[in-house]
Design a protein around this motif. Structure first.
Motif: not given
Length: 149
Positions: A73-91
């Motif tokens: 797994i590489k290059r995981m990133y979520v914009l600061e304004t979108a954090r805390g909304k399960q975006v990283a988990t979905k990715i």
């Protein structure tokens, strides 16, 4: 609503997000940034996922093949304004699903001690600590993890 798109590292939105990630990591990694950066090329990543909200790219991740049955797994990133909304988990879940569909049995990754939120995120998503592998062997700041798919 979050929409996930499978693509590759040539995607312009992916590259924009990765440039933000690199800027963030340059601050976090300090003097070690160039060492880590050499292992994070996006020139040949055939498996990338971008998360969109209202047609705006808000997060990304990718994987590259390590062995016949394991990806990294590489290059995981979520914009600061979108954090805390399960975006990283979905990715991450989408990357794992894609790797499984391609016949891989496990995912590995490396993150740093200076990123306790990342370590907690991967542990929350059932990644288990393993011995440092490949270029991270003997690197004190690196922590490596693996998940069996």
């Amino acid at each position: 609503m979050i929409q996930l798109v499978r693509t590759n590292s040539k995607d312009a939105d992916f590259r924009k997000l990765v440039s933000k990630l690199d800027a963030y990591l340059k601050v976090i990694d300090g003097d070690e940034h160039e060492f880590y950066h050499q292992f994070n090329s996006v020139d040949h990543l055939d498996h990338a996922v971008i998360a969109y909200s209202d047609s705006t790219a808000i997060g990304c991740g990718a994987f590259k093949v390590l062995t016949a049955d394991c990806v990294e797994i590489k290059r995981m990133y979520v914009l600061e304004t979108a954090r805390g909304k399960q975006v990283a988990t979905k990715i991450l879940t989408e990357l794992e699903l894609w790797a499984h569909e391609e016949g891989f049995r496990s995912c590995r990754l490396e993150t740093g001690l200076r990123m306790p939120d990342a370590i907690g995120f991967y542990q929350k998503n059932n990644y288990q600590p393993i011995a440092n592998y490949g270029p991270y062997i003997g690197v004190a700041n690196s922590r490596c993890f693996e998940k069996i798919l």
